[in-house]
Every structure is written in structure tokens, then in C-alpha cells.
Design a protein around this motif. Structure first.
Motif, PDB file in Angstrom:
ATOM      1  N   LEU A   1       0.853  -1.194   0.000  1.00  0.00           N
ATOM      2  CA  LEU A   1       0.000   0.000   0.000  1.00  0.00           C
ATOM      3  C   LEU A   1       0.890   1.245   0.000  1.00  0.00           C
ATOM      4  O   LEU A   1       1.281   1.738   1.056  1.00  0.00           O
ATOM      5  CB  LEU A   1      -0.895   0.008   1.242  1.00  0.00           C
ATOM      6  N   ASP A   2       1.207   1.728  -1.182  1.00  0.00           N
ATOM      7  CA  ASP A   2       2.124   2.856  -1.316  1.00  0.00           C
ATOM      8  C   ASP A   2       1.379   4.102  -1.805  1.00  0.00           C
ATOM      9  O   ASP A   2       1.043   4.981  -1.050  1.00  0.00           O
ATOM     10  CB  ASP A   2       3.263   2.474  -2.261  1.00  0.00           C
ATOM     11  N   MET A   3       1.130   4.189  -3.110  1.00  0.00           N
ATOM     12  CA  MET A   3       0.355   5.251  -3.765  1.00  0.00           C
ATOM     13  C   MET A   3       1.059   6.600  -3.806  1.00  0.00           C
ATOM     14  O   MET A   3       0.427   7.619  -4.121  1.00  0.00           O
ATOM     15  CB  MET A   3      -1.035   5.433  -3.131  1.00  0.00           C
ATOM     16  N   ARG A   4       2.346   6.654  -3.537  1.00  0.00           N
ATOM     17  CA  ARG A   4       3.067   7.923  -3.665  1.00  0.00           C
ATOM     18  C   ARG A   4       3.398   8.190  -5.127  1.00  0.00           C
ATOM     19  O   ARG A   4       3.978   7.341  -5.803  1.00  0.00           O
ATOM     20  CB  ARG A   4       4.369   7.882  -2.868  1.00  0.00           C
ATOM     21  N   MET A   5       3.030   9.370  -5.617  1.00  0.00           N
ATOM     22  CA  MET A   5       3.492   9.780  -6.938  1.00  0.00           C
ATOM     23  C   MET A   5       4.960  10.171  -6.885  1.00  0.00           C
ATOM     24  O   MET A   5       5.709   9.921  -7.830  1.00  0.00           O
ATOM     25  CB  MET A   5       2.633  10.934  -7.453  1.00  0.00           C
ATOM     26  N   ASP A   6       5.370  10.805  -5.803  1.00  0.00           N
ATOM     27  CA  ASP A   6       6.773  11.147  -5.593  1.00  0.00           C
ATOM     28  C   ASP A   6       7.316  10.208  -4.524  1.00  0.00           C
ATOM     29  O   ASP A   6       7.049  10.376  -3.329  1.00  0.00           O
ATOM     30  CB  ASP A   6       6.895  12.601  -5.142  1.00  0.00           C
ATOM     31  N   ARG A   7       8.093   9.227  -4.943  1.00  0.00           N
ATOM     32  CA  ARG A   7       8.560   8.204  -4.008  1.00  0.00           C
ATOM     33  C   ARG A   7       9.722   8.680  -3.133  1.00  0.00           C
ATOM     34  O   ARG A   7      10.207   7.925  -2.299  1.00  0.00           O
ATOM     35  CB  ARG A   7       8.943   6.939  -4.785  1.00  0.00           C
ATOM     36  N   THR A   8      10.121   9.934  -3.302  1.00  0.00           N
ATOM     37  CA  THR A   8      11.094  10.495  -2.372  1.00  0.00           C
ATOM     38  C   THR A   8      10.416  10.998  -1.098  1.00  0.00           C
ATOM     39  O   THR A   8      11.094  11.341  -0.125  1.00  0.00           O
ATOM     40  CB  THR A   8      11.883  11.651  -3.014  1.00  0.00           C
ATOM     41  N   LYS A   9       9.093  11.086  -1.108  1.00  0.00           N
ATOM     42  CA  LYS A   9       8.351  11.506   0.080  1.00  0.00           C
ATOM     43  C   LYS A   9       8.150  10.312   1.014  1.00  0.00           C
ATOM     44  O   LYS A   9       8.270   9.157   0.615  1.00  0.00           O
ATOM     45  CB  LYS A   9       6.997  12.099  -0.309  1.00  0.00           C
ATOM     46  N   ASP A  10       7.796  10.600   2.253  1.00  0.00           N
ATOM     47  CA  ASP A  10       7.737   9.550   3.273  1.00  0.00           C
ATOM     48  C   ASP A  10       6.364   8.897   3.405  1.00  0.00           C
ATOM     49  O   ASP A  10       6.266   7.675   3.524  1.00  0.00           O
ATOM     50  CB  ASP A  10       8.154  10.114   4.641  1.00  0.00           C
ATOM     51  N   ARG A  11       5.303   9.676   3.429  1.00  0.00           N
ATOM     52  CA  ARG A  11       3.989   9.137   3.789  1.00  0.00           C
ATOM     53  C   ARG A  11       3.399   8.269   2.691  1.00  0.00           C
ATOM     54  O   ARG A  11       3.341   8.673   1.521  1.00  0.00           O
ATOM     55  CB  ARG A  11       3.018  10.264   4.130  1.00  0.00           C
ATOM     56  N   THR A  12       2.937   7.081   3.058  1.00  0.00           N
ATOM     57  CA  THR A  12       2.320   6.148   2.118  1.00  0.00           C
ATOM     58  C   THR A  12       0.863   5.924   2.497  1.00  0.00           C
ATOM     59  O   THR A  12       0.393   6.339   3.574  1.00  0.00           O
ATOM     60  CB  THR A  12       3.038   4.791   2.128  1.00  0.00           C
ATOM     61  N   ALA A  13       0.154   5.216   1.627  1.00  0.00           N
ATOM     62  CA  ALA A  13      -1.235   4.857   1.931  1.00  0.00           C
ATOM     63  C   ALA A  13      -1.314   3.961   3.156  1.00  0.00           C
ATOM     64  O   ALA A  13      -2.272   4.043   3.934  1.00  0.00           O
ATOM     65  CB  ALA A  13      -1.862   4.168   0.724  1.00  0.00           C
ATOM     66  N   ALA A  14      -0.316   3.113   3.353  1.00  0.00           N
ATOM     67  CA  ALA A  14      -0.302   2.248   4.535  1.00  0.00           C
ATOM     68  C   ALA A  14      -0.240   3.071   5.811  1.00  0.00           C
ATOM     69  O   ALA A  14      -0.866   2.725   6.822  1.00  0.00           O
ATOM     70  CB  ALA A  14       0.878   1.276   4.465  1.00  0.00           C
TER      71      ALA A  14
ATOM     72  N   THR B   1      -1.197  -3.887   4.999  1.00  0.00           N
ATOM     73  CA  THR B   1      -0.040  -3.458   4.212  1.00  0.00           C
ATOM     74  C   THR B   1      -0.155  -3.776   2.729  1.00  0.00           C
ATOM     75  O   THR B   1       0.722  -3.384   1.957  1.00  0.00           O
ATOM     76  CB  THR B   1       1.241  -4.119   4.753  1.00  0.00           C
ATOM     77  N   SER B   2      -1.207  -4.482   2.312  1.00  0.00           N
ATOM     78  CA  SER B   2      -1.303  -4.870   0.897  1.00  0.00           C
ATOM     79  C   SER B   2      -2.596  -4.353   0.281  1.00  0.00           C
ATOM     80  O   SER B   2      -3.620  -4.183   0.960  1.00  0.00           O
ATOM     81  CB  SER B   2      -1.226  -6.384   0.734  1.00  0.00           C
ATOM     82  N   THR B   3      -2.551  -4.120  -1.025  1.00  0.00           N
ATOM     83  CA  THR B   3      -3.711  -3.600  -1.748  1.00  0.00           C
ATOM     84  C   THR B   3      -4.865  -4.602  -1.756  1.00  0.00           C
ATOM     85  O   THR B   3      -6.030  -4.210  -1.591  1.00  0.00           O
ATOM     86  CB  THR B   3      -3.318  -3.249  -3.192  1.00  0.00           C
ATOM     87  N   LEU B   4      -4.559  -5.888  -1.936  1.00  0.00           N
ATOM     88  CA  LEU B   4      -5.642  -6.867  -2.010  1.00  0.00           C
ATOM     89  C   LEU B   4      -6.334  -7.059  -0.666  1.00  0.00           C
ATOM     90  O   LEU B   4      -7.548  -7.255  -0.602  1.00  0.00           O
ATOM     91  CB  LEU B   4      -5.128  -8.205  -2.542  1.00  0.00           C
ATOM     92  N   ARG B   5      -5.574  -6.968   0.412  1.00  0.00           N
ATOM     93  CA  ARG B   5      -6.226  -7.085   1.722  1.00  0.00           C
ATOM     94  C   ARG B   5      -7.143  -5.891   1.962  1.00  0.00           C
ATOM     95  O   ARG B   5      -8.264  -6.048   2.446  1.00  0.00           O
ATOM     96  CB  ARG B   5      -5.183  -7.185   2.836  1.00  0.00           C
ATOM     97  N   LEU B   6      -6.697  -4.705   1.630  1.00  0.00           N
ATOM     98  CA  LEU B   6      -7.558  -3.533   1.792  1.00  0.00           C
ATOM     99  C   LEU B   6      -8.790  -3.646   0.898  1.00  0.00           C
ATOM    100  O   LEU B   6      -9.912  -3.341   1.337  1.00  0.00           O
ATOM    101  CB  LEU B   6      -6.792  -2.257   1.461  1.00  0.00           C
ATOM    102  N   SER B   7      -8.615  -4.093  -0.330  1.00  0.00           N
ATOM    103  CA  SER B   7      -9.758  -4.262  -1.236  1.00  0.00           C
ATOM    104  C   SER B   7     -10.787  -5.217  -0.652  1.00  0.00           C
ATOM    105  O   SER B   7     -12.003  -4.977  -0.730  1.00  0.00           O
ATOM    106  CB  SER B   7      -9.288  -4.785  -2.594  1.00  0.00           C
ATOM    107  N   ALA B   8     -10.313  -6.311  -0.063  1.00  0.00           N
ATOM    108  CA  ALA B   8     -11.225  -7.295   0.528  1.00  0.00           C
ATOM    109  C   ALA B   8     -11.969  -6.711   1.727  1.00  0.00           C
ATOM    110  O   ALA B   8     -13.166  -6.959   1.917  1.00  0.00           O
ATOM    111  CB  ALA B   8     -10.446  -8.541   0.942  1.00  0.00           C
ATOM    112  N   ILE B   9     -11.287  -5.911   2.535  1.00  0.00           N
ATOM    113  CA  ILE B   9     -11.928  -5.276   3.688  1.00  0.00           C
ATOM    114  C   ILE B   9     -13.027  -4.321   3.230  1.00  0.00           C
ATOM    115  O   ILE B   9     -14.132  -4.305   3.771  1.00  0.00           O
ATOM    116  CB  ILE B   9     -10.873  -4.538   4.541  1.00  0.00           C
ATOM    117  N   VAL B  10     -12.733  -3.538   2.212  1.00  0.00           N
ATOM    118  CA  VAL B  10     -13.726  -2.600   1.674  1.00  0.00           C
ATOM    119  C   VAL B  10     -14.931  -3.356   1.125  1.00  0.00           C
ATOM    120  O   VAL B  10     -16.087  -3.011   1.406  1.00  0.00           O
ATOM    121  CB  VAL B  10     -13.098  -1.717   0.581  1.00  0.00           C
TER     122      VAL B  10
END
Length: 350
Positions: A160-173, A214-223
């Protein structure tokens, strides 16, 4: 060798709207969201005297564009930065006429605050560039969606990342595992227009108490499990709105757009044009309000001779938002949600 990853949306219409302002030698186009340079290449081909400043927050996009734009040589300058830094970038790039001589390293010049990344490209000449075109192609790009490691896609398992700028710290996780339920629900409601925002937020908080999400598929399943079964059967993947909301929050997309658009329009010369492609109603609403505001005559009714400060700075070039036709959508389904707006500067700001 980098290869084009996608077909640019409404490329013909974008070119038709911007080209009249870019035909003069040395006219500068700022592509605020360069991506894989599909629109930029079309405009460089259509306008042989055009000079391009290509900006992107994604270093991978800058590196790919460097190869894709290599045939255009000294007509191209690339900057790794967010597009709310456009005035500082333009002020730091003295361009006039043909440009020559490569430069790389941190930007310096008459700027306030640091540019977030390095500049590379050939620049020379006195004075700031005369910006005659601005292009914003908002949202996430096809290469970002298609790279599972970036974590933008809800149908592929990835961190679960989703950063357009991967030099930044905060992620979707960080957001999913750190925000209180009420704040998470606000993000889903405001940025995803998700009517089950509180149910999803409560489910996320419940599940993360068992183990971090921490993973996209787990979040998708929760939603999916949090949404009523009847609703899951219509409207596509039920995680779509949640992923949109998290992506907007991670990258501060709406805040960046609100800051960037007025400032970027401020560097556009008289006769210059702006084209904006938006992909959901939230960002399109911001664009519409700003262009309408600058295109309206604020003079009080009955004023016999409008004062310069009370006259419109822009004229709209589109009637409302233009949409792709069915043929384009059939060939490029990701174009379906696109909304295009354009305007031309007709007067300097007072």
C-alpha cells in the motif's frame, strides 16, 4: 529504452487548443504533469519552434521522458518537482529564443523556497521564459496504474504505497494504519465521495487491530466486505472510491491543485493558453471555479468605463467541460472520465 506506455487522452483536441499560442519561435510550454510525454511530443511535433519545460513529481516519469524526448534535443528542459512550484521553476529558468548548453543539479535563482528536485536540460539567455502554454493532465498516469509495485491498483496485490513522488515519506499504509476512524471516514467521504465511508473506516480500524494492513488486495477485501451486498453488485469494483480517496490524501492532490492553478496562471503571458484535463468531479470543480472566476467581468453593473482591475483576465475556450467521444473511449477506456477545460489570457493582471 523507454517506450510509450499509453495513448494520451484527447491528444488531438489538446494540440488544437494549445498550438495557436505556441507557433512563434521560442514560445514556452509548461507541461505540469509530464508523465510519459505523450501530449508533449504531439505539441513538439506540431510546433517546431516550441520550447518545453516538463515537470513531474515522479522520478520514474522524468527518467522515462528523458529518453522519449531525447530526439527533441535542446528544446526540452525537465524538472523533478510538484506542479505547485511552477512560478519558482519559471523564475529560475532564464530562457529566451533558442537554448543551448546542458545544465543539471539543483535549481537556483530568484525563487522563494526550495525546488523539490533537480533540473536537467539546456537553458540560457537573459530573463524569465515567456510562457505561452500551460498543460495539466491531472490524476494518476497509466504507467503508475500498470506498475503493481506502486500500489495504485486495487486489482493487483502490492504494498500500500500510492506515492506519486517516491522520495516523500507518507504512504497509503501510513494513513490506513494510523488515522483515527473519524478522520479516515472523512477522507473516504470527501475525496472518494464514498457513501459507506464510516462503515469502511470502522472495518479498517477493526482489521488493523488484528494485524497492520499493508497490501492492496487485503484492503480491497476489507472494503468489499464492509459494503452491503446489494451495492457490491453494481458500479464496478467497490474499492475504487476508497483507493481514489487514499491516493488523493497521500499526494495532497486537491490541495496542490488549489495552490498551483492560480499561481501557474499568473505566469502565463497575454495570448497564452491553458488546458486542464481532470478525471473526477472534485478536481474538475476546482478548475472550473478558477477559470470562471478569471474569465468573469467583476465590474459592478452600471460602471460606465470598466477599470482595468475590474476586467476579465481570461476568456474561456470551451463551453463547459469537453469529453472524449465514444470512439476514443472504446480505444482507451481510461479516457472515459476525462473532462477538458481551456482558457486564453487576454489581459495582464492589474
Amino acid at each position: 529504452m523507454a517506450e510509450p506506455q499509453h495513448v494520451p487522452v484527447l491528444a488531438g483536441r489538446v494540440t488544437a487548443l494549445l498550438a495557436p499560442a505556441l507557433v512563434g519561435p521560442g514560445a514556452v510550454l509548461v507541461d505540469a504533469t509530464l508523465g510519459r510525454a505523450g501530449h508533449a511530443r504531439a505539441l513538439l511535433d506540431a510546433c517546431p519552434g516550441l520550447l518545453l519545460i516538463g515537470i513531474d513529481a515522479d522520478l520514474a516519469a522524468i527518467e522515462a521522458a528523458r529518453e522519449l524526448l531525447a530526439p527533441y534535443g535542446d528544446r526540452v528542459t525537465l524538472v523533478h518537482a510538484r506542479y505547485d512550484e511552477i512560478p519558482a521553476i519559471v523564475a529560475a529558468l532564464p530562457i529566451s529564443g533558442p537554448i543551448s548548453g546542458p545544465i543539471s543539479g539543483p535549481i537556483s535563482g530568484p525563487i522563494s523556497g526550495p525546488i523539490s528536485g533537480p533540473i536537467s536540460g539546456p537553458i540560457s539567455g537573459p530573463g524569465p521564459p515567456r510562457v505561452m502554454g500551460l498543460l495539466f493532465d491531472l490524476g494518476v498516469s497509466s504507467p503508475q496504474l500498470d506498475d503493481p509495485a506502486r500500489g495504485f491498483a486495487y486489482a493487483q496485490d502490492a504494498p500500500l504505497d500510492m506515492r506519486m513522488d517516491r522520495t516523500k515519506d507518507r504512504t497509503a499504509a501510513d494513513i490506513v494504519n494510523g488515522y483515527p476512524a473519524a478522520e479516515l471516514a472523512r477522507v473516504l467521504r470527501d475525496y472518494g465521495e464514498e457513501r459507506f465511508a464510516r462503515r469502511i473506516a470502522d472495518a479498517v480500524v477493526r482489521e488493523r487491530s488484528r494485524a497492520p494492513i499493508t497490501s492492496t488486495l487485503r484492503l480491497s477485501a476489507i472494503v468489499k466486505d464492509a459494503i452491503p451486498a446489494a451495492t457490491r453488485r453494481t458500479g464496478g469494483n467497490p474499492a475504487k472510491r476508497t483507493f481514489q480517496a487514499l491516493r488523493i490524501e497521500v499526494n495532497d492532490e486537491l490541495g496542490t491543485l488549489r495552490r498551483a492553478l492560480p499561481d501557474a496562471l499568473g505566469v502565463l503571458a497575454v495570448g497564452g493558453r491553458v488546458v486542464v484535463l481532470a478525471y473526477h468531479s472534485l478536481e474538475d470543480r476546482i478548475v472550473k471555479r478558477e477559470l470562471v472566476r478569471l474569465s468573469a467581468d467583476p465590474a459592478p453593473p452600471g460602471l460606465p468605463v470598466p477599470a482595468r482591475a475590474a476586467t476579465a483576465q481570461f476568456r474561456l475556450l470551451t463551453r463547459g467541460a469537453e469529453r472524449p467521444d465514444s470512439e476514443e473511449v472504446a480505444g482507451n477506456p481510461r479516457a472515459a472520465s476525462a473532462r477538458l477545460r481551456a482558457a486564453e489570457r487576454i489581459r495582464e493582471a492589474a
